[in-house]
Design an enzyme around this catalytic site. Structure first.
Site, PDB file in Angstrom:
ATOM      1  N   TYR A  47       0.815  -1.226   0.000  1.00  0.00           N
ATOM      2  CA  TYR A  47       0.000   0.000   0.000  1.00  0.00           C
ATOM      3  C   TYR A  47       0.845   1.271   0.000  1.00  0.00           C
ATOM      4  O   TYR A  47       0.330   2.360  -0.194  1.00  0.00           O
ATOM      5  CB  TYR A  47      -0.964   0.038   1.195  1.00  0.00           C
ATOM      6  N   LEU A 186     -17.623  -3.637   2.262  1.00  0.00           N
ATOM      7  CA  LEU A 186     -18.714  -2.908   1.601  1.00  0.00           C
ATOM      8  C   LEU A 186     -18.732  -3.240   0.113  1.00  0.00           C
ATOM      9  O   LEU A 186     -19.422  -2.570  -0.669  1.00  0.00           O
ATOM     10  CB  LEU A 186     -18.538  -1.396   1.806  1.00  0.00           C
ATOM     11  N   ILE A 225     -12.755  -4.533   8.082  1.00  0.00           N
ATOM     12  CA  ILE A 225     -11.796  -3.424   7.919  1.00  0.00           C
ATOM     13  C   ILE A 225     -12.236  -2.498   6.774  1.00  0.00           C
ATOM     14  O   ILE A 225     -11.534  -2.363   5.764  1.00  0.00           O
ATOM     15  CB  ILE A 225     -10.360  -3.948   7.694  1.00  0.00           C
ATOM     16  N   LYS A 227     -12.582   0.582   4.442  1.00  0.00           N
ATOM     17  CA  LYS A 227     -11.742   1.756   4.170  1.00  0.00           C
ATOM     18  C   LYS A 227     -12.666   2.971   4.075  1.00  0.00           C
ATOM     19  O   LYS A 227     -13.760   2.890   3.500  1.00  0.00           O
ATOM     20  CB  LYS A 227     -10.996   1.566   2.846  1.00  0.00           C
ATOM     21  N   ASN A 237     -19.223   4.081  10.143  1.00  0.00           N
ATOM     22  CA  ASN A 237     -18.813   2.670  10.138  1.00  0.00           C
ATOM     23  C   ASN A 237     -18.562   2.118  11.538  1.00  0.00           C
ATOM     24  O   ASN A 237     -18.527   0.897  11.734  1.00  0.00           O
ATOM     25  CB  ASN A 237     -17.577   2.483   9.254  1.00  0.00           C
TER      26      ASN A 237
HETATM   27  N1  LIG Z   1      -5.738  -8.627   1.706  1.00  0.00           N
HETATM   28  C1  LIG Z   1      -6.055  -8.120   0.544  1.00  0.00           C
HETATM   29  O1  LIG Z   1      -5.629  -8.604  -0.527  1.00  0.00           O
HETATM   30  C2  LIG Z   1      -6.947  -6.934   0.493  1.00  0.00           C
HETATM   31  C3  LIG Z   1      -7.587  -6.592  -0.721  1.00  0.00           C
HETATM   32  C4  LIG Z   1      -8.440  -5.483  -0.734  1.00  0.00           C
HETATM   33  C5  LIG Z   1      -8.637  -4.748   0.432  1.00  0.00           C
HETATM   34  N2  LIG Z   1      -7.969  -5.094   1.578  1.00  0.00           N
HETATM   35  C6  LIG Z   1      -8.124  -4.295   2.822  1.00  0.00           C
HETATM   36  O2  LIG Z   1      -9.506  -4.089   3.096  1.00  0.00           O
HETATM   37  C7  LIG Z   1      -9.774  -2.693   3.181  1.00  0.00           C
HETATM   38  C8  LIG Z   1     -11.177  -2.371   2.754  1.00  0.00           C
HETATM   39  O3  LIG Z   1     -11.455  -2.847   1.454  1.00  0.00           O
HETATM   40  P1  LIG Z   1     -11.674  -1.914   0.190  1.00  0.00           P
HETATM   41  O4  LIG Z   1     -10.970  -0.620   0.382  1.00  0.00           O
HETATM   42  O5  LIG Z   1     -11.319  -2.741  -0.985  1.00  0.00           O
HETATM   43  O6  LIG Z   1     -13.243  -1.708   0.107  1.00  0.00           O
HETATM   44  P2  LIG Z   1     -14.460  -1.338   1.100  1.00  0.00           P
HETATM   45  O7  LIG Z   1     -13.959  -1.036   2.454  1.00  0.00           O
HETATM   46  O8  LIG Z   1     -15.480  -2.390   0.919  1.00  0.00           O
HETATM   47  O9  LIG Z   1     -15.033  -0.042   0.413  1.00  0.00           O
HETATM   48  C9  LIG Z   1     -14.380   1.188   0.425  1.00  0.00           C
HETATM   49  C10 LIG Z   1     -15.276   2.182  -0.318  1.00  0.00           C
HETATM   50  O10 LIG Z   1     -16.473   2.349   0.426  1.00  0.00           O
HETATM   51  C11 LIG Z   1     -16.663   3.730   0.701  1.00  0.00           C
HETATM   52  N3  LIG Z   1     -17.258   3.881   2.037  1.00  0.00           N
HETATM   53  C12 LIG Z   1     -16.678   3.664   3.230  1.00  0.00           C
HETATM   54  N4  LIG Z   1     -17.549   3.877   4.235  1.00  0.00           N
HETATM   55  C13 LIG Z   1     -18.712   4.254   3.641  1.00  0.00           C
HETATM   56  C14 LIG Z   1     -19.971   4.629   4.150  1.00  0.00           C
HETATM   57  N5  LIG Z   1     -20.221   4.612   5.466  1.00  0.00           N
HETATM   58  N6  LIG Z   1     -20.936   4.965   3.262  1.00  0.00           N
HETATM   59  C15 LIG Z   1     -20.690   4.958   1.926  1.00  0.00           C
HETATM   60  N7  LIG Z   1     -19.522   4.607   1.383  1.00  0.00           N
HETATM   61  C16 LIG Z   1     -18.531   4.255   2.247  1.00  0.00           C
HETATM   62  C17 LIG Z   1     -15.295   4.365   0.640  1.00  0.00           C
HETATM   63  O11 LIG Z   1     -15.444   5.703   0.266  1.00  0.00           O
HETATM   64  P3  LIG Z   1     -14.513   6.867   0.839  1.00  0.00           P
HETATM   65  O12 LIG Z   1     -13.091   6.424   0.647  1.00  0.00           O
HETATM   66  O13 LIG Z   1     -14.929   8.024   0.031  1.00  0.00           O
HETATM   67  O14 LIG Z   1     -14.831   7.043   2.317  1.00  0.00           O
HETATM   68  C18 LIG Z   1     -14.628   3.539  -0.464  1.00  0.00           C
HETATM   69  O15 LIG Z   1     -15.010   4.033  -1.738  1.00  0.00           O
HETATM   70  C19 LIG Z   1      -8.675  -2.091   2.306  1.00  0.00           C
HETATM   71  O16 LIG Z   1      -8.540  -0.724   2.511  1.00  0.00           O
HETATM   72  C20 LIG Z   1      -7.495  -2.913   2.729  1.00  0.00           C
HETATM   73  O17 LIG Z   1      -7.005  -2.478   3.986  1.00  0.00           O
HETATM   74  C21 LIG Z   1      -7.156  -6.184   1.630  1.00  0.00           C
END
Ligand SMILES: NC(=O)c1ccc[n+]([C@@H]2O[C@H](COP(=O)([O-])OP(=O)(O)OC[C@H]3O[C@@H](n4cnc5c(N)ncnc54)[C@H](OP(=O)(O)O)[C@@H]3O)[C@@H](O)[C@H]2O)c1
Length: 274
Positions: A47, A186, A225, A227, A237
């Site tokens: 990251y 999400l 977790i 983001k 959240n």
């Molecule tokens: N191990 C792995 O290979 C792997 C892969 C992917 C992800 N991850 C981890 O998991 C974390 C989360 O996954 P992700 O970032 O892919 O997706 P996510 O958390 O499912 O979705 C993030 C999106 O949702 C929006 N959001 C957040 N809270 C919200 C709310 N209350 N209402 C409306 N929209 C909301 C965010 O917008 P804003 O940014 O505008 O707030 C962003 O666009 C990552 O950041 C990372 O740490 C790990």
């Protein structure tokens, strides 16, 4: 912060995901999250934000033991020497004496997993990572490390949300007291468009994100977790403890199609059937 007890360790159920948070924005959001009460932060070598997270942690003046900090070793750092060197660099950048959880980010078929695990265990033995685990490990790979190699696996971090199932993993995690960290909880926003999730948001007077996260944390062994990159989302959240999904609603989300995987790069393993 509400926690789940996994292998005797209390892990804050809601962590902050930091993929795509970089530079000053990352530092500011992590600072804000820590001020708001987040005590679980998820990052990865990939990251490119460990230094900024380290700065945020330093300025928050939170006792180290109150924080649950995870990082992940990159796919390209799986050989023993690289595991050690890259983890030392992560510790330096994060400016902490130890990690709570050190994960293998993705299975790497080109490197013997035993050497990766041995190197991670040597880091654990030195007290520089309290727990080790894996990410994106299908059942076959997980059993290979946890059962065949008898490695002390704490967690498998996988994509898990209302539109993607992890049935076998959840059963196995309950039997073996492993944590399932739901990433993209999400569905990177897609789950929030699901009509049932929207309908339940109206019913409970919560937001779709809160319904999606509540459904996950009501499950044994599961932590989330999400983001977020603004204060409103960060607050929203965390604010999921003033309601409980009725059984019918919980199971209605369970019944949604569970085959919509979002994160599947070309180096991904063969996923378990859902
Ligand atoms: N191990 C792995 O290979 C792997 C892969 C992917 C992800 N991850 C981890 O998991 C974390 C989360 O996954 P992700 O970032 O892919 O997706 P996510 O958390 O499912 O979705 C993030 C999106 O949702 C929006 N959001 C957040 N809270 C919200 C709310 N209350 N209402 C409306 N929209 C909301 C965010 O917008 P804003 O940014 O505008 O707030 C962003 O666009 C990552 O950041 C990372 O740490 C790990």
């Amino acid at each position: 912060m509400v926690t789940k007890n996994i292998q005797g360790i209390d892990v804050p159920e809601i962590g902050l995901g930091t993929f795509k948070l970089i530079g000053k924005e990352c530092e500011q959001i992590v600072k804000l999250a820590l001020n708001l009460g987040y005590r679980h932060i998820d990052t990865a070598q990939e990251y490119k934000n460990e230094r900024e997270i380290g700065e945020a942690i330093k300025h928050a003046h939170i006792p180290r033991e109150e924080l649950f900090l995870t990082t992940k070793i990159s796919l390209l750092n799986m050989e023993a020497d690289d595991v050690i060197k890259s983890t030392e660099r992560s510790l330096q950048d994060l400016d902490v004496p130890y990690l709570d959880l050190l994960l293998i980010h993705w299975p790497n078929p080109d490197v013997d997993i035993e050497q990766t695990i041995e190197a991670m265990l040597s880091i654990r033995d030195q007290g520089k990572a309290l727990n080790i685990g894996v990410s994106n490990f299908p059942m076959k790979h997980l059993k290979e490390v946890n059962d065949e190699l008898a490695a002390p696996i704490f967690c498998n971090q996988v994509e898990y949300h209302a539109n993607l199932g992890q049935f076998d993993l959840l059963d196995y995690a309950a039997e073996n007291d492993l944590m399932v960290t739901a990433y993209s909880p999400l569905g990177q926003g897609k789950v929030l468009e699901e009509p049932l999730i929207k309908e339940l948001a109206l019913k409970y007077d919560k937001t779709p994100a809160q319904i999606a996260l509540r459904w996950l944390i009501e499950q044994e062994q599961v932590v989330v977790i999400p983001k977020a990159s603004n204060k409103a989302h960060l607050e929203e959240n965390m604010d999921i403890y003033d309601f409980v999904l009725e059984d019918d609603d919980f199971y209605a989300i369970d019944e949604l199609p569970k085959d919509q995987r979002i994160v599947t790069p070309d180096f991904a393993p063969d996923w378990d059937a859902v």
